[in-house]
Motif scaffolding. Structure first.
Motif, PDB file in Angstrom:
ATOM      1  N   PRO A 181       0.826  -1.213   0.000  1.00  0.00           N
ATOM      2  CA  PRO A 181       0.000   0.000   0.000  1.00  0.00           C
ATOM      3  C   PRO A 181       0.860   1.263   0.000  1.00  0.00           C
ATOM      4  N   SER A 182       0.218   2.369  -0.272  1.00  0.00           N
ATOM      5  CA  SER A 182       0.913   3.662  -0.243  1.00  0.00           C
ATOM      6  C   SER A 182       1.334   3.992   1.190  1.00  0.00           C
ATOM      7  N   THR A 183       2.217   4.958   1.311  1.00  0.00           N
ATOM      8  CA  THR A 183       2.652   5.406   2.638  1.00  0.00           C
ATOM      9  C   THR A 183       1.462   5.894   3.452  1.00  0.00           C
ATOM     10  N   PHE A 184       0.572   6.648   2.824  1.00  0.00           N
ATOM     11  CA  PHE A 184      -0.622   7.121   3.523  1.00  0.00           C
ATOM     12  C   PHE A 184      -1.445   5.948   4.061  1.00  0.00           C
ATOM     13  N   ALA A 185      -1.688   4.950   3.236  1.00  0.00           N
ATOM     14  CA  ALA A 185      -2.477   3.789   3.674  1.00  0.00           C
ATOM     15  C   ALA A 185      -1.781   3.062   4.816  1.00  0.00           C
ATOM     16  N   ARG A 186      -0.475   2.864   4.709  1.00  0.00           N
ATOM     17  CA  ARG A 186       0.261   2.148   5.768  1.00  0.00           C
ATOM     18  C   ARG A 186       0.214   2.882   7.100  1.00  0.00           C
ATOM     19  N   THR A 187       0.220   4.202   7.060  1.00  0.00           N
ATOM     20  CA  THR A 187       0.286   4.967   8.303  1.00  0.00           C
ATOM     21  C   THR A 187      -1.070   5.415   8.825  1.00  0.00           C
ATOM     22  N   SER A 188      -2.130   5.271   8.013  1.00  0.00           N
ATOM     23  CA  SER A 188      -3.421   5.827   8.418  1.00  0.00           C
ATOM     24  C   SER A 188      -4.604   4.872   8.340  1.00  0.00           C
ATOM     25  N   LEU A 189      -4.544   3.861   7.495  1.00  0.00           N
ATOM     26  CA  LEU A 189      -5.722   3.053   7.204  1.00  0.00           C
ATOM     27  C   LEU A 189      -5.515   1.572   7.512  1.00  0.00           C
ATOM     28  N   LEU A 190      -6.613   0.877   7.661  1.00  0.00           N
ATOM     29  CA  LEU A 190      -6.572  -0.574   7.677  1.00  0.00           C
ATOM     30  C   LEU A 190      -6.209  -1.013   6.263  1.00  0.00           C
ATOM     31  N   HIS A 191      -5.157  -1.803   6.139  1.00  0.00           N
ATOM     32  CA  HIS A 191      -4.731  -2.190   4.796  1.00  0.00           C
ATOM     33  C   HIS A 191      -4.304  -3.647   4.749  1.00  0.00           C
ATOM     34  N   LEU A 192      -4.568  -4.225   3.628  1.00  0.00           N
ATOM     35  CA  LEU A 192      -4.200  -5.599   3.351  1.00  0.00           C
ATOM     36  C   LEU A 192      -2.716  -5.658   3.032  1.00  0.00           C
ATOM     37  N   GLN A 193      -2.029  -6.680   3.579  1.00  0.00           N
ATOM     38  CA  GLN A 193      -0.617  -6.867   3.289  1.00  0.00           C
ATOM     39  C   GLN A 193      -0.388  -8.059   2.362  1.00  0.00           C
ATOM     40  N   GLU A 194      -1.133  -9.128   2.631  1.00  0.00           N
ATOM     41  CA  GLU A 194      -0.900 -10.360   1.889  1.00  0.00           C
ATOM     42  C   GLU A 194      -2.101 -11.281   2.057  1.00  0.00           C
ATOM     43  N   VAL A 195      -2.471 -11.998   1.027  1.00  0.00           N
ATOM     44  CA  VAL A 195      -3.517 -13.015   1.102  1.00  0.00           C
ATOM     45  C   VAL A 195      -3.005 -14.270   0.419  1.00  0.00           C
ATOM     46  N   GLY A 196      -3.561 -15.399   0.816  1.00  0.00           N
ATOM     47  CA  GLY A 196      -3.124 -16.625   0.162  1.00  0.00           C
ATOM     48  C   GLY A 196      -3.884 -17.843   0.623  1.00  0.00           C
ATOM     49  N   SER A 197      -3.471 -18.955   0.074  1.00  0.00           N
ATOM     50  CA  SER A 197      -4.031 -20.247   0.457  1.00  0.00           C
ATOM     51  C   SER A 197      -2.882 -21.230   0.585  1.00  0.00           C
ATOM     52  N   LEU A 198      -3.120 -22.264   1.346  1.00  0.00           N
ATOM     53  CA  LEU A 198      -2.089 -23.250   1.630  1.00  0.00           C
ATOM     54  C   LEU A 198      -2.729 -24.617   1.723  1.00  0.00           C
ATOM     55  N   GLN A 199      -2.125 -25.585   1.101  1.00  0.00           N
ATOM     56  CA  GLN A 199      -2.511 -26.981   1.248  1.00  0.00           C
ATOM     57  C   GLN A 199      -1.271 -27.714   1.742  1.00  0.00           C
ATOM     58  N   ALA A 200      -1.345 -28.264   2.955  1.00  0.00           N
ATOM     59  CA  ALA A 200      -0.201 -29.012   3.486  1.00  0.00           C
ATOM     60  C   ALA A 200      -0.020 -30.292   2.682  1.00  0.00           C
ATOM     61  N   VAL A 201       1.218 -30.584   2.361  1.00  0.00           N
ATOM     62  CA  VAL A 201       1.564 -31.797   1.632  1.00  0.00           C
ATOM     63  C   VAL A 201       2.142 -32.828   2.594  1.00  0.00           C
ATOM     64  N   HIS A 202       2.805 -32.337   3.646  1.00  0.00           N
ATOM     65  CA  HIS A 202       3.373 -33.154   4.714  1.00  0.00           C
ATOM     66  C   HIS A 202       3.144 -32.409   6.025  1.00  0.00           C
ATOM     67  N   PRO A 203       3.106 -33.105   7.162  1.00  0.00           N
ATOM     68  CA  PRO A 203       3.013 -32.401   8.444  1.00  0.00           C
ATOM     69  C   PRO A 203       4.177 -31.419   8.594  1.00  0.00           C
ATOM     70  N   HIS A 204       3.900 -30.253   9.136  1.00  0.00           N
ATOM     71  CA  HIS A 204       4.926 -29.242   9.329  1.00  0.00           C
ATOM     72  C   HIS A 204       4.504 -28.289  10.438  1.00  0.00           C
ATOM     73  N   ILE A 205       5.459 -27.492  10.897  1.00  0.00           N
ATOM     74  CA  ILE A 205       5.217 -26.444  11.891  1.00  0.00           C
ATOM     75  C   ILE A 205       5.712 -25.128  11.304  1.00  0.00           C
ATOM     76  N   SER A 206       4.922 -24.090  11.448  1.00  0.00           N
ATOM     77  CA  SER A 206       5.314 -22.740  11.053  1.00  0.00           C
ATOM     78  C   SER A 206       5.343 -21.883  12.310  1.00  0.00           C
ATOM     79  N   GLN A 207       6.460 -21.177  12.551  1.00  0.00           N
ATOM     80  CA  GLN A 207       6.608 -20.328  13.729  1.00  0.00           C
ATOM     81  C   GLN A 207       6.963 -18.916  13.284  1.00  0.00           C
TER      82      GLN A 207
END
Length: 118
Positions: free
Chosen positions: A22-48
């Protein structure tokens, strides 16, 4: 193993993501989306993760897993939705019943005050 999770062709997950800057204004003033996605696990794993200036919302579309956050462990299954402050340490892991998730990271300068009123 965490670095592997950023690779959509890793051996643990199959994922896709859209990153938004997002623009500097959006980052400092508004609710803004950073990233969206989907995930399908192929093997057991841990994300930290910890110390990310972000909030994470994800929904379990299928399968099962576990979330560790603020000293608590939560069992998650299909239909469960999670909202967490990524500035705090957290981890999530799939069970042998591999899960599929949809998620988004977002931020707004006002959200921390909403979560922790003075």
């Amino acid at each position: 193993m965490d670095q592997e999770l950023f690779n959509p062709q890793s051996s643990s997950v199959s994922s896709s993501r859209i990153i938004y800057t997002p623009s500097t204004f959006a980052r400092t003033s508004l609710l803004h989306l950073q990233e969206v996605g989907s995930l399908q696990a192929v093997h057991p794993h841990i994300s930290q993760r910890s110390d990310l200036v972000s909030f994470l919302c994800f929904i379990v579309l299928s399968g099962e897993g576990e979330l560790s956050y603020e000293g608590q462990t939560y069992q998650l299954g299909e239909g469960d939705c999670v909202f967490i402050d990524c500035r705090k340490a957290y981890s999530h892991s799939t069970s042998d019943n591999l899960w599929s998730l949809q998620w988004c990271h977002f931020y707004a300068p006002s959200v921390p005050d909403l979560l922790n009123p003075k």
